[in-house]
Design an enzyme around this catalytic site. Structure first.
Site, PDB file in Angstrom:
ATOM      1  N   CYS A  92       0.849  -1.196   0.000  1.00  0.00           N
ATOM      2  CA  CYS A  92       0.000   0.000   0.000  1.00  0.00           C
ATOM      3  C   CYS A  92       0.885   1.247   0.000  1.00  0.00           C
ATOM      4  CB  CYS A  92      -0.897  -0.006   1.243  1.00  0.00           C
ATOM      5  SG  CYS A  92      -1.841   1.522   1.451  1.00  0.00           S
ATOM      6  N   HIS A 120       2.794  -7.415  13.869  1.00  0.00           N
ATOM      7  CA  HIS A 120       1.989  -7.324  12.646  1.00  0.00           C
ATOM      8  C   HIS A 120       2.933  -7.190  11.449  1.00  0.00           C
ATOM      9  CE1 HIS A 120      -0.728  -5.664   9.598  1.00  0.00           C
ATOM     10  NE2 HIS A 120      -1.722  -6.186  10.315  1.00  0.00           N
ATOM     11  N   GLU A 122       2.861  -5.474   8.756  1.00  0.00           N
ATOM     12  CA  GLU A 122       3.125  -4.093   8.330  1.00  0.00           C
ATOM     13  C   GLU A 122       4.174  -3.448   9.225  1.00  0.00           C
ATOM     14  OE1 GLU A 122       1.051   0.227   8.766  1.00  0.00           O
ATOM     15  OE2 GLU A 122      -0.277  -1.365   8.009  1.00  0.00           O
ATOM     16  N   SER A 219      -7.034 -10.124  10.447  1.00  0.00           N
ATOM     17  CA  SER A 219      -7.012  -8.713  10.034  1.00  0.00           C
ATOM     18  C   SER A 219      -6.953  -7.790  11.243  1.00  0.00           C
ATOM     19  CB  SER A 219      -8.257  -8.395   9.194  1.00  0.00           C
ATOM     20  OG  SER A 219      -8.397  -7.003   9.027  1.00  0.00           O
ATOM     21  N   ASN A 221      -7.081  -4.432  11.253  1.00  0.00           N
ATOM     22  CA  ASN A 221      -8.062  -3.334  11.237  1.00  0.00           C
ATOM     23  C   ASN A 221      -9.458  -3.834  11.593  1.00  0.00           C
ATOM     24  OD1 ASN A 221      -9.879  -3.359   8.563  1.00  0.00           O
ATOM     25  ND2 ASN A 221      -7.861  -4.120   8.001  1.00  0.00           N
ATOM     26  N   SER A 263     -10.090  -5.438   4.356  1.00  0.00           N
ATOM     27  CA  SER A 263      -9.744  -6.547   3.473  1.00  0.00           C
ATOM     28  C   SER A 263     -10.917  -7.497   3.241  1.00  0.00           C
ATOM     29  CB  SER A 263      -8.556  -7.314   4.070  1.00  0.00           C
ATOM     30  OG  SER A 263      -8.831  -7.699   5.403  1.00  0.00           O
TER      31      SER A 263
END
Length: 649
Positions: A92, A120, A122, A219, A221, A263
């Site tokens: 992203c 995580h 990310e 996920s 989020n 997602s």
């Protein structure tokens, strides 16, 4: 109540699009771990030939790998490049920005701080872009670090956040650092879409009896959405699919809410809609299902149509737009503007209403591609065709010179202007016009052949004619103008005072004696002038520059008296002496007998025109306005009384 932002965010949609495109073009390929945190999407990609591996070292130069949306460890990417593995970076852009921020911070000698979940993907990927990152999962971890060593407060910090971090957690953490530390830079890197999704979820959860959150359990989020909703609603249920909705969950509730993680595919959300519809219908006996009511509230998007929406988020490569449809809509940068160097934030702002053209609608994945550029192009062609009929003046930029003329870009459309219509003299260097903004009229349009012809000359001629009429209609003796020197002669200069040229005689250019106009001005200079006289029939104007309200003789009399010494400029040499300028517009005579302390044959033996010398004022004739000067009087005492020098003009 449905959250408008439920479902795929821009970064996830981009990653899925890149993966599908790569699979279609290259066949079998790989993804390192889950491309996004959704089992259904990963299984669908596997069916398309995208296999999953966690062993990057096993990939060789013949393999193609897709980097997941969360990003990857820097050493993994470096290893792929070293082994010649082709990779498609679906990270992203918001995550890429954070990677660059921490790398830059370290280069500047600052300590990178990441607020987010340490394990995580990310956060782990971002952390790998610097040598010694600090990762805090919240304010408590920040306090512990600060308490370990007082000197930690003196370290220069650069603080960023995981894109899906809960805003309250991030703000609480950075406020502690800001208060306790002496040098802190804070970058709010929480994704706009994430913030909007979390805000909407909290608002809806506070108004309903049951809140359903749809998303994969891996996920982050989605997990954060659930946590946020649990603070506002007594009954919150996180599900991965419609099959996990318990029977009878809506019994006795007056309102239900629904949101989904970034997602979560549109297809899964729709299945949950349908199951909720059945449950609500069974619980309350409603005639219309929740799904029907929901779909009725959405616009229907069709490829090729115009649609108006509101800009909800801006990234370095795309703009997200809410068009009131169930599909997530976005505009790629390449479809936002013709200018390749343009930045999205310079073109649109969050909250702007924007009209676009629908390029493609994907109901399966739940997104729509839009184009502002194409709609603008259609409008421009329509405007150009109208401009021919109405003889409208348009503005453009000269982009190139070609055989026979120049090309002007008018809102992205190439307009050819023949040399004869460029407004330049015959034989002029048209390349000098490149980059200039010009006004022109469209004289010919062939849309089928995409040929447009224009004329700059017709506009400039008309403007000059109008300016001339305005000047002649209002001109009067004594009127002042600010003009531009257009040309020069030995006897004066011609000044453009707004489409009309007037002549300033050399005697009117300066109070000082000058031989040529070039001594006081040049072509292109701006000059303040006034009208001395004019002949409207012959179109002749005489202009002046000297300020006649100031009398040079009065200036001289106020400044000097007999016996004073003045610095003077030699302006003219004669057989009997030399004339020198004392003040602009007032000259005095230095008789040949007063030039030196010895006898000289002629003034030029000692003086030259333009020379600055000191001279004593020996006599002033106020009635005739004549001045006698002496250089000799300053050189040595006069032994014998010299015969008084005659005063001459």
């Amino acid at each position: 109540m449905l959250a408008e932002s439920a479902g795929f965010c821009y970064g996830v949609q981009r990653a899925v699009d890149l993966a599908e495109k790569t699979a279609a073009e290259q066949g079998n390929c790989w993804m390192l771990g889950d491309l996004i945190h959704n089992t259904h999407v990963v299984e669908d990609l596997a069916a398309r030939g995208i296999r999953k591996t966690s062993d990057a070292d096993s990939l060789g130069h013949r393999d193609t790998v897709i980097i997941r949306s969360h990003g990857e460890l820097k050493n993994v990417l470096d290893g792929l490049e070293q082994r010649g593995v082709q990779y498609v970076n679906a990270t992203c852009p918001n995550v890429v920005r954070i990677q660059r921020l921490v790398a830059q911070a370290e280069q500047e000698g600052r300590q990178p701080v990441i607020i987010g979940e340490p394990h995580h993907p990310e956060v782990m990927g971002v952390a790998s872009w610097c040598a010694k990152p600090l990762v805090f999962d919240g304010p408590e971890a920040v306090k512990i670090w600060l308490s370990k060593a007082p000197e930690n407060r003196e370290i220069p910090l650069t603080v960023v956040a995981q894109t899906t971090c809960i805003r309250e957690l991030f703000e609480t953490s950075w406020k502690i650092l800001k208060k306790e530390c002496t040098n802190v830079k804070i970058f709010d890197t929480i994704c706009n879409a994430t913030h909007k999704r979390q805000t909407e979820a909290a608002q809806i959860a506070g108004q309903v009896d049951v809140m359903v959150v749809v998303g994969d359990r891996k996920s982050a989020n989605t997990k954060h959405l659930t946590e946020i909703c649990m603070k506002e609603c007594p009954r919150v249920l996180q599900v991965e699919s419609a099959d996990e909705l318990p029977h009878g969950i809506f019994a006795g509730c007056s309102a239900a809410g629904l949101t989904a993680g970034a997602s979560t595919p549109a297809g899964i959300i729709k299945e949950v809609y349908a199951r909720m519809s059945e449950e609500i219908k069974a619980a309350e006996g409603k005639e219309e299902s929740f799904e029907e009511l929901l779909n009725q509230s959405f616009k229907t998007l069709n490829t090729g149509e115009k649609v108006t929406g509101i800009v909800t988020a801006i990234t370095p490569t795309e703009v997200q737009v809410d068009v009131g449809a169930k599909q997530a809509a976005y505009i790629k940068l390449s479809e936002l503007s013709d200018d390749p160097s343009a930045k999205p934030e310079d073109i649109v702002k969050i909250g702007d209403e924007i009209e676009t053209y629908i390029v493609r609608v994907n109901d399966v994945e739940g997104y729509a591609e839009l184009s502002k550029k194409r709609l603008d192009a259609v409008k421009v062609w329509e405007n150009i065709e109208t401009a021919v009929e109405e003889k409208t003046v348009m503005e453009g930029t000269v982009t190139e010179e070609n055989k026979g003329g120049i090309v002007v870009s008018v809102k992205g459309v190439r307009v050819f202007v023949p040399a004869s219509q460029s407004g330049q003299p015959r034989g002029a260097d048209l390349s000098a016009m490149k980059g200039q903004k010009v006004q022109l009229r469209i004289t010919e349009v062939n849309r089928a052949r995409r040929r447009v012809v224009g004329s700059i000359r017709s506009v400039s001629d008309e403007a000059r004619k109008a300016a001339q009429e305005a000047v002649w209609g209002s001109i009067e003796v004594g009127k002042h103008y600010t003009g531009t020197v257009k040309s020069m002669t030995s006897y004066g200069v011609f000044v453009d005072i707004g489409g009309v040229d007037g002549m300033v005689h050399i005697s009117e250019l300066s109070w000082s004696r000058i031989k040529t106009p070039s001594e006081v001005c040049k072509v292109g200079d701006t000059m303040d002038v006034y009208v001395i006289s004019f002949d409207a029939e012959k179109h002749k104007i005489s202009l002046g520059v000297k300020d006649h309200s100031v009398d040079p003789w009065t200036v001289f009399m106020n400044k000097y008296s007999v016996g004073d010494v003045a610095s003077v400029r030699i302006v003219k040499l004669m057989t009997f002496g030399a004339f020198a300028e004392v003040v602009p517009g007032v000259d005095g005579l230095i008789h040949i007998s007063q030039i030196a302390d010895r006898r000289i044959e002629k003034p030029e033996d000692v003086l030259s025109e333009g020379q600055i010398v000191d001279a004593k004022i020996t006599a002033v004739d106020e009635e005739k306005k004549k001045i006698s000067l002496s250089i000799r009087a300053l050189l040595a005492p006069v032994v014998e009384e010299a015969e008084e020098a005659p005063v001459e003009e």
